[in-house]
Design a protein around this motif. Structure first.
Motif, PDB file in Angstrom:
ATOM      1  N   TYR A 119     -53.556  12.610 -47.718  1.00 32.97           N
ATOM      2  CA  TYR A 119     -52.286  12.953 -47.420  1.00 32.97           C
ATOM      3  C   TYR A 119     -51.671  12.399 -46.349  1.00 32.97           C
ATOM      4  CZ  TYR A 119     -53.655  17.119 -50.183  1.00 32.97           C
ATOM      5  OH  TYR A 119     -54.107  18.155 -51.324  1.00 32.97           O
ATOM      6  N   PRO A 122     -49.341  14.812 -43.373  1.00 37.87           N
ATOM      7  CA  PRO A 122     -49.497  16.331 -43.378  1.00 37.87           C
ATOM      8  C   PRO A 122     -48.778  16.747 -42.315  1.00 37.87           C
ATOM      9  CG  PRO A 122     -51.129  15.032 -42.213  1.00 37.87           C
ATOM     10  CD  PRO A 122     -50.156  13.900 -42.858  1.00 37.87           C
ATOM     11  N   SER A 123     -48.707  18.160 -42.498  1.00 40.38           N
ATOM     12  CA  SER A 123     -47.990  19.250 -41.511  1.00 40.38           C
ATOM     13  C   SER A 123     -48.990  19.168 -40.369  1.00 40.38           C
ATOM     14  CB  SER A 123     -47.875  20.517 -42.235  1.00 40.38           C
ATOM     15  OG  SER A 123     -47.403  21.529 -41.073  1.00 40.38           O
ATOM     16  N   SER A 126     -51.516  21.968 -40.419  1.00 38.99           N
ATOM     17  CA  SER A 126     -52.410  22.122 -41.674  1.00 38.99           C
ATOM     18  C   SER A 126     -53.665  22.882 -41.187  1.00 38.99           C
ATOM     19  CB  SER A 126     -52.752  20.542 -41.932  1.00 38.99           C
ATOM     20  OG  SER A 126     -51.792  19.949 -42.316  1.00 38.99           O
ATOM     21  N   ILE A 134     -57.780  25.213 -43.440  1.00 38.78           N
ATOM     22  CA  ILE A 134     -57.013  23.966 -43.449  1.00 38.78           C
ATOM     23  C   ILE A 134     -56.244  24.113 -44.828  1.00 38.78           C
ATOM     24  CG2 ILE A 134     -58.689  22.463 -44.472  1.00 38.78           C
ATOM     25  CD1 ILE A 134     -57.468  20.152 -42.773  1.00 38.78           C
ATOM     26  N   TYR A 135     -54.819  23.738 -44.675  1.00 44.18           N
ATOM     27  CA  TYR A 135     -54.059  23.814 -45.994  1.00 44.18           C
ATOM     28  C   TYR A 135     -53.965  22.479 -46.503  1.00 44.18           C
ATOM     29  CZ  TYR A 135     -49.816  24.338 -48.915  1.00 44.18           C
ATOM     30  OH  TYR A 135     -49.173  24.424 -49.996  1.00 44.18           O
ATOM     31  N   LEU A 136     -54.227  22.356 -47.649  1.00 45.08           N
ATOM     32  CA  LEU A 136     -54.257  21.253 -48.609  1.00 45.08           C
ATOM     33  C   LEU A 136     -53.000  21.541 -49.769  1.00 45.08           C
ATOM     34  CD1 LEU A 136     -57.987  20.372 -48.969  1.00 45.08           C
ATOM     35  CD2 LEU A 136     -56.489  19.663 -47.278  1.00 45.08           C
ATOM     36  N   ASN A 141     -55.395  27.075 -49.001  1.00 44.11           N
ATOM     37  CA  ASN A 141     -56.036  27.113 -47.955  1.00 44.11           C
ATOM     38  C   ASN A 141     -57.632  27.158 -48.052  1.00 44.11           C
ATOM     39  OD1 ASN A 141     -53.987  27.522 -45.916  1.00 44.11           O
ATOM     40  ND2 ASN A 141     -53.588  29.596 -46.643  1.00 44.11           N
ATOM     41  N   LEU A 157     -54.262  13.173 -43.424  1.00 47.47           N
ATOM     42  CA  LEU A 157     -55.361  13.885 -43.501  1.00 47.47           C
ATOM     43  C   LEU A 157     -55.991  13.585 -45.047  1.00 47.47           C
ATOM     44  CD1 LEU A 157     -57.038  16.650 -43.734  1.00 47.47           C
ATOM     45  CD2 LEU A 157     -54.843  17.609 -44.786  1.00 47.47           C
TER      46      LEU A 157
END
Length: 388
Positions: A119, A122-123, A126, A134-136, A141, A157
Motif C-alpha cells: 500500500y 497508507p493511513s 493504520s 492493523i487496517y488493510l 482489521n 505499508l
C-alpha cells in the motif's frame, strides 16, 4: 542536509482463516497482473518498437477491472504499485546494461516467487490505538503483534508472506539517530569459516554453521518432499516443512550478523575489511561453508549500521593479507591448513587470521586522513613471539 531517514519496522500478523485466504488471493492476483504487464511490455516493443511506462499501464487498470471482476477485491493503489514494481525492474535492467554489468532481463514470477504487495499511501491510523490490529484496505482489521513501537510518519505499508507466516512492514520517515561518540579505536576484520570474524584485537567470533547443524533435519524433510505426488496436499505440507527449516536457518544467521555488526560499530570508529569476491568463492569447493557463513549479509548489515552511526567502513585488496608479515612485510606462503603464521624475516609468530586482520587494518589506515597512523595494533598485542 536532510535530517530524516526511512526505517522499516516488521511485525508478525495473525490473520483469521478468511483473512489469510484474502491475503493469498491478493498475492495471486498481483502476481498475475505483474506477469500480464510484463507480457504487455514485451509485446508492445516486439510488435511496434514502443516502450510502455508505468503510467501507461496504470491507465489501463480500469479496463482490467472491467474485464476481470475479481480485481475489484484488490485495493487500487496496490494494483498501481504492481506497475511501479515492474517499472523499477526495467529501470534496473537498463541501468545495468549502461554500466556494462550483467543485465538480467525482468522475468515472469511464479506463485512462490511473488510474496508481497504494498500500500503506497497508507493511513497514518493504520495501526489501531491499542496496537492490536492493523487496517488493510479491502481486507479489514488484521491482528498484529506489535512487539516494539514504531516511530515517525508511515510512508508505505507492505504485506509479506514468509513460508506460512504473514508480516506487515511499515516503512516510516524518522529523525536520523544521533551519531555515536568517537571511541578512538580502529579495527581490521578477517572473515573466515571456522570463525566468522577475527579482529586485529585478537578476538574470535565463532561461526555456529547453522545450515550444517540443520542439515540432518533438512535431508529428512527434503526426502519426504520428493516422495510426495506433485499437486497433492501432502506435498504442499511437506514443502512448507522444508521452507520452515530454511527460514529458521536464515533467521539464526541474520540474528548473529546483526549482533556482530552492532558490536563492531559501537566499539570502533574505523572498521576495515577485505573486498572479497564472494560470488566467485561460492563456486569453489568451499561453497557450502562460504554460503553458510553468509559474509555478504554480514557486510551489508555492517555497512548500514556504520553509516547510521557515523563510522567509517573501508574495504581493502585481500591479496596476500594472510601471507605478508604485518611487522616487516616479508611474504611467507603457507597452505590454508597452516593456522599459525611464522615469519622467517623477523621471527614473529601469531595466528594466521590475526595476522591477516592486522594487514587489513594497515592497508586501510593510509586512506583515512583523520585517523592516528600509530594505531596499528591493539594494546592487547596478539603477537606471541618476536625477533630482531
Amino acid at each position: 542536509m536532510e535530517n530524516t531517514t526511512l526505517r522499516a519496522f516488521k511485525y508478525r500478523l495473525r490473520p483469521t482463516k478468511a483473512q489469510e485466504a484474502q491475503l493469498t488471493e491478493t498475492l495471486i492476483l498481483c502476481q498475475r497482473l505483474y506477469n500480464g504487464m510484463l507480457e504487455e511490455r514485451r509485446g508492445a516493443y516486439r510488435k511496434a518498437g514502443k516502450s510502455l511506462t508505468a503510467y501507461d499501464q496504470m491507465k489501463s487498470l480500469p479496463e482490467v477491472k472491467a474485464a476481470l471482476p475479481e480485481y475489484a477485491s484488490v485495493n487500487a493503489q496496490v494494483l498501481q504499485d504492481v506497475a511501479k514494481r515492474l517499472d523499477k525492474s526495467f529501470k534496473g535492467f537498463f541501468r545495468r546494461i549502461k554500466a556494462g554489468q550483467k543485465a538480467g532481463y525482468p522475468r515472469f514470477k511464479g506463485r512462490d516467487r511473488y510474496d508481497s504487495f504494498t500500500y503506497p499511501q497508507p493511513s497514518q491510523n493504520s495501526v489501531t490505538a491499542d496496537g492490536k490490529h492493523i487496517y488493510l484496505p479491502k481486507i479489514g482489521n488484521v491482528r498484529i503483534r506489535l512487539h516494539r513501537p514504531f516511530a515517525g510518519k508511515i510512508k508505505t505499508l507492505a504485506v509479506k508472506r514468509e513460508g506460512a507466516e504473514w508480516y506487515a512492514v511499515l516503512t516510516c520517515e524518522v529523525q536520523k539517530a544521533k551519531l555515536l561518540p568517537p571511541t578512538g579505536s580502529t579495527v581490521g576484520i578477517d572473515l573466515g569459516v571456522n570463525h566468522l570474524v577475527i579482529t586485529s584485537d585478537g578476538e574470535f567470533v565463532d561461526n555456529p554453521r547453522f545450515l550444517r547443524s540443520a542439515r540432518k533435519r533438512l535431508r529428512v524433510a527434503q526426502r519426504s518432499l520428493c516422495r510426495k505426488k506433485r499437486g497433492s496436499k501432502r506435498r504442499k505440507k511437506a514443502k512448507a516443512a522444508v521452507a520452515k527449516l530454511h527460514l529458521k536457518v536464515r533467521r539464526q544467521r541474520d540474528d548473529l550478523h546483526h549482533k556482530v555488526a552492532r558490536k563492531l560499530v559501537q566499539q570502533h570508529d574505523l572498521i576495515a575489511h577485505e573486498e572479497l569476491n564472494i560470488t566467485g568463492l561460492a563456486r569453489t569447493r568451499m561453497a557450502n561453508s562460504v554460503l553458510d557463513a553468509g559474509w555478504a549479509g554480514l557486510l551489508d548489515k555492517l555497512a548500514s549500521k556504520a553509516e547510521e552511526a557515523g563510522r567509517q567502513l573501508i574495504g581493502v585488496d585481500p591479496r596476500y593479507t594472510s601471507q605478508d608479515c604485518h611487522q616487516c612485510g616479508h611474504r611467507e606462503k603457507h597452505s590454508l591448513s597452516v593456522r599459525e603464521f611464522t615469519c622467517k624475516g623477523c621471527g614473529a609468530v601469531l595466528n594466521r587470521d590475526i595476522n591477516a586482520a592486522l594487514n587489513i587494518l594497515a592497508r586501510a589506515l593510509p586512506s583515512v586522513g583523520n585517523v592516528d597512523q600509530r594505531v596499528m595494533r591493539s594494546p592487547r598485542s596478539p603477537v606471541l613471539q618476536g625477533g630482531e
